[in-house]
Design a protein around this motif. Structure first.
Motif, PDB file in Angstrom:
ATOM      1  N   LEU A   3      -4.429  -3.160   6.400  1.00 46.61           N
ATOM      2  CA  LEU A   3      -4.199  -3.624   5.029  1.00 46.61           C
ATOM      3  C   LEU A   3      -4.322  -5.132   4.912  1.00 46.61           C
ATOM      4  O   LEU A   3      -5.004  -5.656   4.025  1.00 46.61           O
ATOM      5  CB  LEU A   3      -2.816  -3.185   4.555  1.00 46.61           C
ATOM      6  N   LEU A   4      -3.646  -5.847   5.801  1.00 46.01           N
ATOM      7  CA  LEU A   4      -3.676  -7.309   5.792  1.00 46.01           C
ATOM      8  C   LEU A   4      -3.965  -7.814   7.191  1.00 46.01           C
ATOM      9  O   LEU A   4      -3.805  -7.097   8.180  1.00 46.01           O
ATOM     10  CB  LEU A   4      -2.337  -7.891   5.317  1.00 46.01           C
ATOM     11  N   ILE A   8       1.668  -3.270   7.673  1.00 43.87           N
ATOM     12  CA  ILE A   8       0.326  -3.776   7.361  1.00 43.87           C
ATOM     13  C   ILE A   8      -0.608  -3.706   8.561  1.00 43.87           C
ATOM     14  O   ILE A   8      -1.808  -3.968   8.428  1.00 43.87           O
ATOM     15  CB  ILE A   8       0.368  -5.233   6.861  1.00 43.87           C
ATOM     16  N   GLY A   9      -0.082  -3.315   9.725  1.00 48.43           N
ATOM     17  CA  GLY A   9      -0.864  -3.407  10.941  1.00 48.43           C
ATOM     18  C   GLY A   9      -1.528  -2.142  11.441  1.00 48.43           C
ATOM     19  O   GLY A   9      -2.209  -2.179  12.460  1.00 48.43           O
ATOM     20  N   PHE A  10      -1.342  -0.993  10.748  1.00 51.75           N
ATOM     21  CA  PHE A  10      -2.017   0.205  11.243  1.00 51.75           C
ATOM     22  C   PHE A  10      -3.372   0.388  10.563  1.00 51.75           C
ATOM     23  O   PHE A  10      -3.558   0.044   9.395  1.00 51.75           O
ATOM     24  CB  PHE A  10      -1.146   1.463  11.092  1.00 51.75           C
ATOM     25  N   SER A  11      -4.315   0.911  11.320  1.00 57.24           N
ATOM     26  CA  SER A  11      -5.677   1.096  10.801  1.00 57.24           C
ATOM     27  C   SER A  11      -5.711   2.217   9.773  1.00 57.24           C
ATOM     28  O   SER A  11      -5.078   3.254   9.958  1.00 57.24           O
ATOM     29  CB  SER A  11      -6.643   1.421  11.942  1.00 57.24           C
ATOM     30  N   ILE A  12      -6.467   1.998   8.701  1.00 56.77           N
ATOM     31  CA  ILE A  12      -6.564   2.965   7.613  1.00 56.77           C
ATOM     32  C   ILE A  12      -7.773   3.874   7.815  1.00 56.77           C
ATOM     33  O   ILE A  12      -8.877   3.415   8.127  1.00 56.77           O
ATOM     34  CB  ILE A  12      -6.676   2.251   6.249  1.00 56.77           C
ATOM     35  N   LEU A  13      -7.546   5.178   7.618  1.00 59.40           N
ATOM     36  CA  LEU A  13      -8.601   6.187   7.715  1.00 59.40           C
ATOM     37  C   LEU A  13      -8.924   6.734   6.317  1.00 59.40           C
ATOM     38  O   LEU A  13      -8.092   6.652   5.413  1.00 59.40           O
ATOM     39  CB  LEU A  13      -8.159   7.334   8.624  1.00 59.40           C
ATOM     40  N   LEU A  53      -8.047  -4.935   3.781  1.00 58.53           N
ATOM     41  CA  LEU A  53      -8.362  -3.848   2.858  1.00 58.53           C
ATOM     42  C   LEU A  53      -7.558  -3.967   1.574  1.00 58.53           C
ATOM     43  O   LEU A  53      -7.970  -3.478   0.525  1.00 58.53           O
ATOM     44  CB  LEU A  53      -8.085  -2.497   3.521  1.00 58.53           C
ATOM     45  N   ALA A  54      -6.396  -4.580   1.649  1.00 56.09           N
ATOM     46  CA  ALA A  54      -5.601  -4.862   0.442  1.00 56.09           C
ATOM     47  C   ALA A  54      -5.881  -6.301   0.029  1.00 56.09           C
ATOM     48  O   ALA A  54      -5.866  -7.213   0.854  1.00 56.09           O
ATOM     49  CB  ALA A  54      -4.116  -4.670   0.723  1.00 56.09           C
TER      50      ALA A  54
END
Length: 259
Positions: free
Chosen positions: A112-113, A212-217, A126-127
């Motif tokens: 996210l950040l 904010i640190g996990f990867s987005i799927l 991504l945010a």
């Protein structure tokens, strides 16, 4: 998103050594440079959700200057030795706590950040915007309207919700990861296609960095699997990402190389 041609970086595994080497050209997806803070503004085309703060209170940051050399050239090659071929390509779940998988995750997916390595300030990824309540118990995020998956679909708030649900599914057999997020956060709540909120159970700067640190799927892939089928379907596959590289299954050879 911008499409550019780069030299692919295959990972060759031969007799205990993993090599990243230049090979044939391939198409990779490169995220467009996000606008600096002075030009950034929340997406206006999205139906505006009811927020506990004013639009002007959204936080964002400039991505200028971008760390690194101005004359850096794309392409080239690197090599890295590993002791064994990874047991899976998944970024979480059973058998995923390996350095090589973390490297692959960073090439294919985004969070996210991010954090500026020079100023140590949060910056958009991504945010594009975020807000933290005064008591530190609620986080709001607005997704970057320019962000897209490598298959061309837009990144939305539903992607975060679906990733969180899959990541905390007990059937993925990653109890430490599941417990870490369920103990610290309630499930994200989607307020609109681009905005979501999440409630923090243990307020603090560490928990914000954790979220904010996990990867987005991508939700359009996550929603098609549960924990059990995820382990099987993505044993040696990766969902589309938003990072600068993607897995090329045509050139990847199990037990020998990853491209």
């Amino acid at each position: 998103m911008e499409i550019k041609r780069y030299k692919s970086i295959p990972l060759f595994f031969l007799t205990g050594v993993l090599f990243f080497t230049g090979c044939e050209e391939r198409i990779v997806v490169v995220p467009e440079k996000k606008a600096p803070a002075s030009a950034a503004s929340p997406e206006s085309s999205d139906s505006s959700p009811v927020l506990p703060f004013e639009e002007k209170d959204w936080k964002t940051a400039s991505l200028e200057p971008i760390p690194g050399a101005d004359d850096a050239k794309a392409g080239g090659s690197i090599s890295m030795a590993v002791t064994e071929y990874p047991p899976t390509f998944r970024i979480f779940g059973k058998d995923t706590h390996l350095q090589i998988l973390s490297l692959m995750e960073g090439l294919v997916y985004e969070t996210l950040l991010g954090m500026n390595p020079q100023t140590l300030e949060y910056e958009p990824n991504l945010a594009s915007h975020w807000w933290i309540s005064e008591d530190g118990k609620e986080y709001y995020f607005r997704m970057d309207p320019k962000a897209k998956w490598s298959d061309g679909k837009p990144v939305t708030a539903m992607d975060v919700e679906s990733t969180f649900n899959l990541m905390t599914d007990k059937e993925i057999q990653d109890p430490a990861l599941s417990q870490m997020y369920t103990e610290n956060f309630e499930k994200p709540v989607v307020l609109s296609p681009s905005v979501f909120k999440v409630r923090c159970k243990k307020p603090g700067w560490r928990t914000f960095m954790l979220f904010i640190g996990f990867s987005i799927l991508p939700a359009h892939h996550c929603q098609k699997v549960d924990g059990v089928s995820f382990l099987e379907k993505y044993q040696y596959r990766m969902m589309p990402g938003t990072g600068p590289y993607r897995l090329d299954l045509r050139q990847t050879l199990k037990g020998n190389r990853i491209v």
